[in-house]
Write a protein that holds these residues in place. Structure first.
Motif, PDB file in Angstrom:
ATOM      1  N   GLY A  10       4.463  -8.673   0.368  1.00  0.00           N
ATOM      2  CA  GLY A  10       3.962  -8.030  -1.061  1.00  0.00           C
ATOM      3  C   GLY A  10       4.084  -9.014  -2.193  1.00  0.00           C
ATOM      4  N   ARG A  13       3.651  -9.808  -8.738  1.00  0.00           N
ATOM      5  CA  ARG A  13       4.314 -10.534  -9.509  1.00  0.00           C
ATOM      6  C   ARG A  13       5.851 -10.557  -9.416  1.00  0.00           C
ATOM      7  NH1 ARG A  13       3.274  -7.365 -15.117  1.00  0.00           N
ATOM      8  NH2 ARG A  13       3.040  -5.991 -13.238  1.00  0.00           N
ATOM      9  N   PHE A  14       6.416  -9.682  -8.846  1.00  0.00           N
ATOM     10  CA  PHE A  14       7.813  -9.523  -8.483  1.00  0.00           C
ATOM     11  C   PHE A  14       8.176 -10.407  -7.079  1.00  0.00           C
ATOM     12  CE2 PHE A  14      11.268  -7.403  -5.943  1.00  0.00           C
ATOM     13  CZ  PHE A  14      12.312  -8.243  -6.857  1.00  0.00           C
ATOM     14  N   ASP A  33       0.960 -10.739   2.704  1.00  0.00           N
ATOM     15  CA  ASP A  33       0.320  -9.773   1.955  1.00  0.00           C
ATOM     16  C   ASP A  33      -0.776  -9.136   2.872  1.00  0.00           C
ATOM     17  OD1 ASP A  33       0.447  -9.201  -1.594  1.00  0.00           O
ATOM     18  OD2 ASP A  33      -1.132  -8.417  -0.340  1.00  0.00           O
ATOM     19  N   ILE A  34      -1.224  -7.838   2.530  1.00  0.00           N
ATOM     20  CA  ILE A  34      -2.387  -7.351   3.033  1.00  0.00           C
ATOM     21  C   ILE A  34      -3.740  -7.981   2.245  1.00  0.00           C
ATOM     22  CG2 ILE A  34      -2.876  -5.488   1.171  1.00  0.00           C
ATOM     23  CD1 ILE A  34      -3.013  -3.661   4.014  1.00  0.00           C
ATOM     24  N   ALA A  52      -1.232  -9.541   6.480  1.00  0.00           N
ATOM     25  CA  ALA A  52      -0.678  -8.451   7.503  1.00  0.00           C
ATOM     26  C   ALA A  52      -0.823  -7.324   6.898  1.00  0.00           C
ATOM     27  CB  ALA A  52       0.354  -8.979   8.034  1.00  0.00           C
ATOM     28  N   ASP A  53      -0.830  -6.219   7.549  1.00  0.00           N
ATOM     29  CA  ASP A  53      -0.382  -4.977   6.949  1.00  0.00           C
ATOM     30  C   ASP A  53       1.111  -4.549   7.352  1.00  0.00           C
ATOM     31  OD1 ASP A  53      -0.044  -2.111   6.156  1.00  0.00           O
ATOM     32  OD2 ASP A  53      -1.939  -1.683   7.237  1.00  0.00           O
ATOM     33  N   SER A  54       2.129  -4.436   6.498  1.00  0.00           N
ATOM     34  CA  SER A  54       3.276  -4.099   6.961  1.00  0.00           C
ATOM     35  C   SER A  54       3.730  -2.801   7.498  1.00  0.00           C
ATOM     36  CB  SER A  54       4.287  -4.605   5.689  1.00  0.00           C
ATOM     37  OG  SER A  54       3.790  -3.830   4.571  1.00  0.00           O
ATOM     38  N   ALA A  74       8.347  -5.758  -1.474  1.00  0.00           N
ATOM     39  CA  ALA A  74       7.804  -6.062  -2.878  1.00  0.00           C
ATOM     40  C   ALA A  74       6.507  -5.397  -3.245  1.00  0.00           C
ATOM     41  CB  ALA A  74       7.881  -7.363  -3.356  1.00  0.00           C
ATOM     42  N   GLY A  76       4.849  -2.390  -4.674  1.00  0.00           N
ATOM     43  CA  GLY A  76       5.208  -1.535  -5.829  1.00  0.00           C
ATOM     44  C   GLY A  76       4.428  -0.280  -5.923  1.00  0.00           C
ATOM     45  N   ASP A  77       3.048  -0.347  -6.235  1.00  0.00           N
ATOM     46  CA  ASP A  77       2.396   0.832  -6.541  1.00  0.00           C
ATOM     47  C   ASP A  77       2.254   1.915  -5.241  1.00  0.00           C
ATOM     48  OD1 ASP A  77       2.044   0.064  -8.931  1.00  0.00           O
ATOM     49  OD2 ASP A  77       0.032  -0.668  -8.887  1.00  0.00           O
ATOM     50  N   LYS A 100      11.926  -3.258  -3.802  1.00  0.00           N
ATOM     51  CA  LYS A 100      11.758  -2.917  -5.062  1.00  0.00           C
ATOM     52  C   LYS A 100      11.361  -1.458  -5.018  1.00  0.00           C
ATOM     53  CE  LYS A 100       8.035  -3.456  -8.353  1.00  0.00           C
ATOM     54  NZ  LYS A 100       6.964  -4.253  -8.863  1.00  0.00           N
TER      55      LYS A 100
HETATM   56  P1  ATP Z   1       4.335  -6.317  -9.425  1.00  0.00           P
HETATM   57  O1  ATP Z   1       4.662  -5.309 -10.740  1.00  0.00           O
HETATM   58  O2  ATP Z   1       5.382  -7.060  -8.708  1.00  0.00           O
HETATM   59  O3  ATP Z   1       3.167  -7.437  -9.752  1.00  0.00           O
HETATM   60  P2  ATP Z   1       3.249  -3.937  -8.440  1.00  0.00           P
HETATM   61  O4  ATP Z   1       4.374  -3.110  -8.687  1.00  0.00           O
HETATM   62  O5  ATP Z   1       1.923  -3.877  -9.090  1.00  0.00           O
HETATM   63  O6  ATP Z   1       3.764  -5.544  -8.180  1.00  0.00           O
HETATM   64  P3  ATP Z   1       1.547  -3.877  -6.085  1.00  0.00           P
HETATM   65  O7  ATP Z   1       0.535  -4.923  -6.826  1.00  0.00           O
HETATM   66  O8  ATP Z   1       1.212  -2.341  -5.738  1.00  0.00           O
HETATM   67  O9  ATP Z   1       2.956  -4.118  -6.865  1.00  0.00           O
HETATM   68  O10 ATP Z   1       1.902  -4.502  -4.592  1.00  0.00           O
HETATM   69  C1  ATP Z   1       2.284  -5.998  -4.365  1.00  0.00           C
HETATM   70  C2  ATP Z   1       1.704  -6.559  -3.490  1.00  0.00           C
HETATM   71  O11 ATP Z   1       2.000  -5.951  -2.247  1.00  0.00           O
HETATM   72  C3  ATP Z   1       0.221  -6.804  -3.768  1.00  0.00           C
HETATM   73  O12 ATP Z   1      -0.268  -7.918  -3.591  1.00  0.00           O
HETATM   74  C4  ATP Z   1      -0.579  -5.813  -2.572  1.00  0.00           C
HETATM   75  O13 ATP Z   1      -1.423  -6.557  -1.922  1.00  0.00           O
HETATM   76  C5  ATP Z   1       0.770  -5.799  -1.382  1.00  0.00           C
HETATM   77  N1  ATP Z   1       0.792  -4.652  -0.409  1.00  0.00           N
HETATM   78  C6  ATP Z   1       0.360  -3.405  -0.888  1.00  0.00           C
HETATM   79  N2  ATP Z   1       0.600  -2.776   0.481  1.00  0.00           N
HETATM   80  C7  ATP Z   1       0.582  -3.434   1.301  1.00  0.00           C
HETATM   81  C8  ATP Z   1       0.865  -3.474   2.945  1.00  0.00           C
HETATM   82  N3  ATP Z   1       1.030  -2.179   3.475  1.00  0.00           N
HETATM   83  N4  ATP Z   1       1.216  -4.593   3.499  1.00  0.00           N
HETATM   84  C9  ATP Z   1       1.318  -5.829   2.749  1.00  0.00           C
HETATM   85  N5  ATP Z   1       1.209  -5.980   1.622  1.00  0.00           N
HETATM   86  C10 ATP Z   1       0.901  -4.894   0.955  1.00  0.00           C
END
Ligand code: ATP
Length: 221
Positions: A10, A13-14, A33-34, A52-54, A74, A76-77, A100
């Motif tokens: 992921g 930002r974090f 990251d996906i 990759a999809d984790s 990392a 988040g959403d 996170k």
């Molecule tokens: P931040 O506040 O740190 O920017 P966030 O809380 O908004 O992050 P997201 O944007 O939801 O977090 O997710 C962070 C990253 O994780 C994104 O770039 C997203 O593409 C990636 N991500 C989400 N799902 C997966 C997954 N299944 N495999 C790999 N990466 C993923």
């Protein structure tokens, strides 16, 4: 000593910031990251970056994720993806997993499934900034537990010219000065004879209530 190998899943930002800092510190980092755009962004920063999809166990297996010393989740959403990823990492036997968390419910589940370390960057940073704002003397603070911290406090004139022995801080307040920053020097584990000067930065460890007492009675104005 073998270089530590990290994987960051992921690259928001974090995660992005963790990945960048680890790389700048010379660590081996696999960035995952996906989203292909994110991966391209980190391709020249991390040792390796892959799309990759984790939440796919086979993908994580094929990346040899088990062999990494420390994996940071990392995402988040998408709480579901974060939890599932952590579960798979745990089942694959990854040694150390930091995740996170987005909210208390998320944290509870992560604890249950065995995440080693859970961080709430927004909450933790908010607490840190608020604590810094309350006091003019406190420069920085690191929470060790619910009740213990390490705090950087600026020494004022009241402490100026007195040795640690004279001030008897440990006995009076139950806290320890573990280091003193003075100009560009740092005195680690200062002796009792060390004299404090106004403007010194004292790095103090102890219970929050004892540190507060020290700060308001001795350092605060
Ligand atoms: P931040 O506040 O740190 O920017 P966030 O809380 O908004 O992050 P997201 O944007 O939801 O977090 O997710 C962070 C990253 O994780 C994104 O770039 C997203 O593409 C990636 N991500 C989400 N799902 C997966 C997954 N299944 N495999 C790999 N990466 C993923």
């Amino acid at each position: 000593m073998k270089k530590k190998e990290f994987a960051v899943i992921g690259l928001g930002r974090f995660g992005g910031s963790v990945c960048r800092t680890l790389s700048e510190q010379g660590m081996e980092v696999l960035a995952i990251d996906i989203n292909e755009d994110k991966v391209n962004e980190y391709a020249s920063i991390a040792s390796q970056a892959v799309v990759a999809d984790s939440t796919d166990e086979n993908v994580l297996k094929s990346l040899g994720i088990r062999n990494f010393d420390h994996v940071i989740v990392a995402i988040g959403d998408n709480i579901q993806a974060s939890i599932l990823t952590t579960l798979i990492l745990k089942e694959l036997g990854v040694e150390k997993i930091t995740v996170k968390a987005t909210n208390d419910y998320h944290e509870k589940v992560l604890k249950k499934i065995g995440a080693d370390h859970i961080v709430h960057p927004e909450r933790d940073m908010g607490e840190r900034i608020a604590n810094n704002m309350i006091s003019n003397n406190v420069l920085d603070y690191l929470e060790l537990s619910d009740r213990h911290s390490i705090v950087e406090i600026v020494a004022n004139k009241r402490l100026h010219g007195h040795s640690l022995l004279e001030l008897d801080i440990r006995a009076k307040y139950g806290i320890n000065i573990v280091a003193i920053k003075r100009n560009n020097d740092i005195i680690v584990s200062p002796l009792a004879s060390e004299v404090i000067y106004e403007g010194d930065i004292l790095i103090v460890i102890g219970a929050d209530q004892d540190i507060d007492r020290f700060e308001s009675e001795v350092v605060g104005e």
